[in-house]
Design an enzyme around this catalytic site. Structure first.
Site, PDB file in Angstrom:
ATOM      1  CG  HIS A  49      52.236 -17.567  68.014  1.00 20.55           C
ATOM      2  ND1 HIS A  49      51.471 -17.409  66.910  1.00 20.55           N
ATOM      3  CD2 HIS A  49      51.590 -16.795  69.069  1.00 20.55           C
ATOM      4  CE1 HIS A  49      50.410 -16.508  67.130  1.00 20.55           C
ATOM      5  NE2 HIS A  49      50.580 -15.983  68.296  1.00 20.55           N
TER       6      HIS A  49
ATOM      7  CE  LYS B 254      59.444 -20.799  54.728  1.00 21.94           C
ATOM      8  NZ  LYS B 254      58.001 -21.238  55.349  1.00 21.94           N
ATOM      9  NE  ARG B 255      63.698 -13.021  61.021  1.00 19.06           N
ATOM     10  CZ  ARG B 255      63.523 -12.215  61.825  1.00 19.06           C
ATOM     11  NH1 ARG B 255      62.630 -11.067  62.051  1.00 19.06           N
ATOM     12  NH2 ARG B 255      64.725 -12.095  62.972  1.00 19.06           N
TER      13      ARG B 255
ATOM     14  CE  LYS C 238      60.803 -19.512  60.161  1.00 20.44           C
ATOM     15  NZ  LYS C 238      59.317 -19.492  60.144  1.00 20.44           N
TER      16      LYS C 238
ATOM     17  CB  THR D 299      50.587 -17.099  58.089  1.00 18.17           C
ATOM     18  OG1 THR D 299      51.827 -16.538  58.389  1.00 18.17           O
ATOM     19  CG2 THR D 299      49.892 -17.341  59.317  1.00 18.17           C
TER      20      THR D 299
ATOM     21  CE  LYS E  66      50.348 -14.062  55.025  1.00 16.60           C
ATOM     22  NZ  LYS E  66      51.511 -13.562  55.992  1.00 16.60           N
TER      23      LYS E  66
HETATM   24  C1  F58 Z   1      55.372 -17.827  64.242  1.00 16.82           C
HETATM   25  N1  F58 Z   1      55.955 -17.394  65.423  1.00 16.82           N
HETATM   26  C2  F58 Z   1      55.215 -19.244  64.034  1.00 16.82           C
HETATM   27  N2  F58 Z   1      57.305 -15.751  66.357  1.00 16.82           N
HETATM   28  O1  F58 Z   1      56.760 -19.701  63.786  1.00 16.82           O
HETATM   29  C3  F58 Z   1      54.653 -19.852  62.644  1.00 16.82           C
HETATM   30  O2  F58 Z   1      54.619 -21.074  62.707  1.00 16.82           O
HETATM   31  C4  F58 Z   1      53.170 -18.987  62.997  1.00 16.82           C
HETATM   32  O3  F58 Z   1      52.288 -19.455  61.869  1.00 16.82           O
HETATM   33  C5  F58 Z   1      52.982 -17.726  63.580  1.00 16.82           C
HETATM   34  O4  F58 Z   1      53.771 -17.293  64.490  1.00 16.82           O
HETATM   35  C6  F58 Z   1      51.579 -17.267  63.647  1.00 16.82           C
HETATM   36  O5  F58 Z   1      50.882 -18.265  64.382  1.00 16.82           O
HETATM   37  C7  F58 Z   1      56.550 -16.130  65.233  1.00 16.82           C
HETATM   38  O6  F58 Z   1      56.507 -15.472  64.424  1.00 16.82           O
HETATM   39  C8  F58 Z   1      57.803 -14.506  66.404  1.00 16.82           C
HETATM   40  O7  F58 Z   1      58.028 -13.755  65.633  1.00 16.82           O
HETATM   41  C9  F58 Z   1      58.395 -14.078  67.972  1.00 16.82           C
HETATM   42  C10 F58 Z   1      58.753 -12.781  67.884  1.00 16.82           C
HETATM   43  C11 F58 Z   1      59.211 -12.399  69.259  1.00 16.82           C
HETATM   44  C12 F58 Z   1      60.281 -13.512  69.914  1.00 16.82           C
HETATM   45  C13 F58 Z   1      59.669 -14.738  69.878  1.00 16.82           C
HETATM   46  C14 F58 Z   1      59.391 -15.257  68.483  1.00 16.82           C
END
Ligand code: F58
Length: 815
Positions: free
Chosen positions: A363, A555-556, A561, A663, A667
């Site tokens: 990811h 978003k985060r 970002k 994602t 939405k």
């Molecule tokens: C996200 N990663 C990507 N990681 O940033 C985003 O582009 C993508 O659409 C999504 O995954 C789904 O594929 C992400 O959310 C985390 O939250 C992890 C949590 C645990 C630590 C490392 C990052």
């Protein structure tokens, strides 16, 4: 409605009412006088839960009887959102439930809002897991999710004086009506200890893991219904407990505290979710969490397999295990340990079965997010697994060197062990070597994996690599979140098949030029914006104009970002209006929401910066009616459901090459927001689906961006060239947004003025131009509505049903 149907609905509404009264009285011991809103929610949750049980039992029985191939989705994070409304929707009981509650003088909406939103994840990755669970059930895929039942999910975010304050999320405090504790499936997981080499009676050597400490994994199951298909899959989350209530050795010695220690330490494993979204931290408790849930899940999967099958050779025909990023990577080693040490398989047979069973999804390509565990820590916690990793690596590198003799550089790069500095295990390499499939989450992301991060592996195993563009469930993200638009769509295209087959939305295309439809579409959007306007008033005490453009970035909070890019644009607009108060601008309401990792200083400062900018702009009488800035606290699934339907413009402005997919972008699109975005992640595919006239793309492309960074880029050149950007930097330097706390934004200023690692300055001018184009387009209401309609109409590709079907066919071998 036919008479029979009406009678049936009446009967069901009556049954729901009866069941509600029964549960409220006999499960909660409450009556109409003493029941709180929360009691009423719990009563209704029990009513709906009861309606899931038959389907759940039958579904599981069928999987069992047919001994069919099953998919296991291993994920350290799940963000399912509130379940009451969603389960009612998937059971097709919306009308009846509303009616039943109305007749009891209650509001279903109010009850639904009582539910705690389980925040068992950080962001996209956890929410994707939840969308996949919904799609797998809807498609009838025999699937099960495995994860951790954290006592505390992602922290609750409060904004105080513009700063983020983290508050513990006690989501289980009032109980969780959706889960079923299954003590009978408790599993023992071991940590620490040492290994000893032994020989069995036949003289065959084997290894024993001894003196380990035990922790118990207690199963909690949550039913996951498909949409209107009577299928109910299972999400099994593990909670940690100790093997003994007390350590009696100490207890007898009179050391009560010491006696409780083991219990406390064991239970800590599932206490709290790590709240970091993209920076990896090598903390021992985190590794314990990863092994804890992984080992419990693998043991559970093998137990289930053995109920019907006696030859491990058929394991890959009966089981597919998908690893949601590297967090469950140790599953590969745990599986090998069980096959070799406990089941007595020889190495080659075990390794072949492993490779055919596991598949890995990546990811992120951000280096700071890649997991690599120090060998010293890993070896202490999991001594046997460390040995197995060395063995896997030795055999793998032998293979590599056969193909690339003498290429020591390549062998070093591909090794599972990073040797420079402190020795570390590269978890992504373990996943690639131990899986038959490695996938990225969008076309661009997969290309980048092949060309950069995993290039050596792509050269070596090209057949393993594939792309699966993410998706979102239309049930939660359109049908449930946006009931007005859903009704309009159903009425217009003559049916609700789109809920199950999202490409049906294409039927809206001809209506994009129909004046009456455009007007109806605009009305829905306006009503949704009025809703959000009320929420903003309630939460922030701020009056915003639903007639203004709702320009949204949720978003985060992360540098890549680029919330700062959006903030810079707003400051530039502000400066423009101050210089020329008569300047014609399209009124906007800028809406931000998102959490920052508690230890991420820059991200937390960005939140404070946005809030201070908001304060200045919102209080300035010269700006009234032209620009408002809002930061909504505590972004999560529930808040997201309010925001997407009310959005006009979707900000997807990451540095190209950095956002694996996104994602949220999908939405927004599904709910008729138009995107302004970079050529990154799934934005590219959104652009391809909707066409260039219906999206605003700007900025450096991935290759250019990475070249610039590699060559050493100096933001000052860009700052001096663009008068607006220059003005933005001057205002920050003059403490214009920090008059009462001078110096607080120095860290942001210095970082962007000197380094600008995510190329905000380099993309600024083009972004400003794209925003101008957006304003121009928005001024033409009918033209904008057409774009909005075409965004929804062309969003069919982004259903997680499509994504999951691709996984099923191309990775899991399930038709
Ligand atoms: C996200 N990663 C990507 N990681 O940033 C985003 O582009 C993508 O659409 C999504 O995954 C789904 O594929 C992400 O959310 C985390 O939250 C992890 C949590 C645990 C630590 C490392 C990052």
């Amino acid at each position: 409605m036919k008479k029979d149907d009406k009678k049936k609905k009446d009967d069901i509404a009556q049954e729901l009412k009866n069941s509600f009264m029964h549960n409220r009285k006999y499960s909660l011991a409450k009556d109409i006088y003493t029941a709180t809103e929360s009691d009423n929610y719990r009563s209704m949750a029990m009513v709906i839960r009861d309606r899931l049980i038959d389907g759940w039992i039958l579904t599981q029985q069928r999987y069992h009887d047919e001994n069919c191939k099953r998919v296991y989705y291993l994920s350290l994070e799940f963000l399912p959102g509130r379940l009451l409304g969603n389960n009612i929707l998937n059971l097709d009981l919306e009308q009846e439930s509303n009616r039943a509650m109305e007749e009891l003088g209650l509001s279903l909406d109010v009850l639904c809002n009582q539910e705690k939103d389980p925040g068992l994840g950080n962001g996209g990755l956890g929410r994707l897991a939840a969308c996949f669970m919904d799609s797998m059930a809807t498609l009838g895929i025999p699937a099960m999710g495995y994860g951790i039942r954290y006592d505390y999910g992602i922290f609750k975010q409060k904004i105080s004086e513009g700063y983020q304050v983290e508050v513990p999320d006690e989501w289980l405090k009032l109980g969780n009506p959706w889960e079923f504790e299954r003590p009978e499936y408790t599993i023992k997981v071991r940590f620490y200890g040492m290994t000893v080499k032994r020989t069995d009676r036949d003289g065959k050597p084997y290894v024993e893991w001894v003196n380990a400490r035990d922790v118990l994994a207690v199963a909690y199951d949550t039913p996951i219904p498909g949409f209107k298909n009577s299928i109910v899959n299972n999400l099994r989350l593990w909670s940690a407990g100790s093997t003994e209530e007390f350590d009696f050795e100490y207890f007898n010695d009179g050391d009560y505290i010491k006696a409780c220690e083991n219990k406390i330490l064991s239970e800590n494993i599932s206490r709290v979710l790590y709240p970091s979204d993209s920076v990896y931290k090598g903390l021992e408790l985190r590794l314990k969490q990863e092994y804890f849930f992984t080992s419990a899940s693998i043991q559970d999967i093998i137990r289930r397999f053995k109920m019907h099958n006696d030859d491990f050779k058929s394991f890959p025909d009966k089981v597919a295990i998908q690893l949601n990023d590297t967090h469950p990577a140790v599953a590969i080693v745990e599986f090998m340990r069980i096959l070799v040490d406990e089941e007595g398989l020889d190495w080659d047979a075990a390794w072949e079965i492993t490779g055919r069973t596991f598949a890995y999804t990546n990811h992120t390509i951000m280096p700071e997010a890649l997991e690599s565990w120090p060998v010293s820590l890993f070896g202490k916690l999991l001594p046997r697994h460390m040995e197995l990793i060395y063995e896997i690596n030795m055999r793998f590198l032998k293979d590599v060197s056969k193909h690339y003799p003498h290429d020591l550089g390549r062998i070093g790069r591909m090794s599972l062990i990073e040797e420079s500095g402190e020795k570390k295990i590269r978890m992504s390499h373990l996943c690639i070597v131990g899986s038959h499939s490695v996938n990225g989450v969008s076309g661009l992301h997969t290309d980048l994996l092949k060309q950069t991060l995993f290039k050596d592996f792509f050269d070596f195993y090209p057949e393993k690599f594939n792309s699966k563009t993410n998706g979102i469930t239309p049930r939660r993200w359109l049908k449930k979140a946006n009931p007005r638009l859903s009704r309009l769509i159903t009425d217009t295209i003559g049916g609700s098949d789109w809920i199950r087959n999202l490409s049906e939305l294409k039927k809206l295309v001809p209506f994009a030029s129909d004046a009456a439809f455009i007007d109806a579409w605009r009305k829905v959007k306006t009503e949704n914006k009025e809703n959000l306007t009320r929420y903003i008033k309630n939460q922030n005490g701020l009056t915003v104009d639903p007639g203004s453009m709702f320009d949204v970035q949720v978003k985060r909070i992360h540098e890549y970002k680029r919330q700062m890019l959006f903030a810079f644009y707003l400051i530039a607009q502000y400066a423009k209006l101050k210089a020329d108060p008569k300047a014609e601008i399209v009124p906007r309401t800028a809406i931000f929401a998102g959490k920052a990792a508690p230890g991420y200083v820059i991200a937390k400062t960005i939140i404070k910066f946005i809030n201070n900018v908001a304060d200045v702009i919102n209080k300035d009488p010269d700006i009234k009616g032209k620009l408002k800035v809002v930061f909504l606290e505590n972004y999560g699934v529930s808040l997201a459901e309010r925001i997407f339907p009310a959005s006009d413009l979707s900000e997807q402005i990451s540095t190209a090459g950095k956002e694996a997919s996104g994602t949220g972008n999908m939405k927004f699109m599904l709910n008729g927001a138009v995107t302004i975005g970079t050529w990154d992640g799934a934005n590219i595919e959104i652009a391809e689906e909707v066409g260039p006239e219906n999206i605003f793309i700007f900025g450096k492309r991935a290759e250019e961006a990475s070249d610039m960074t590699a060559k050493g880029y100096d933001p000052k050149g860009y700052i001096n060239k663009d008068p607006f950007l220059k003005e933005v930097f001057s205002l920050i330097q003059e403490e214009f947004f920090s008059q009462f706390e001078p110096g607080i934004f120095k860290v942001l200023y210095e970082n962007l003025y000197r380094k600008d690692p995510y190329l905000i300055c380099a993309d600024f001018s083009e972004y400003l131009a794209a925003q101008e184009a957006v304003s121009g387009a928005y001024a033409d209401t009918a033209g904008w509505m057409k774009k909005s309609i075409l965004n929804t109409a062309n969003s069919g590709k982004f259903s997680s049903d499509r994504t999951v079907s691709e996984y099923a066919k191309e990775i899991w071998g399930i038709s």
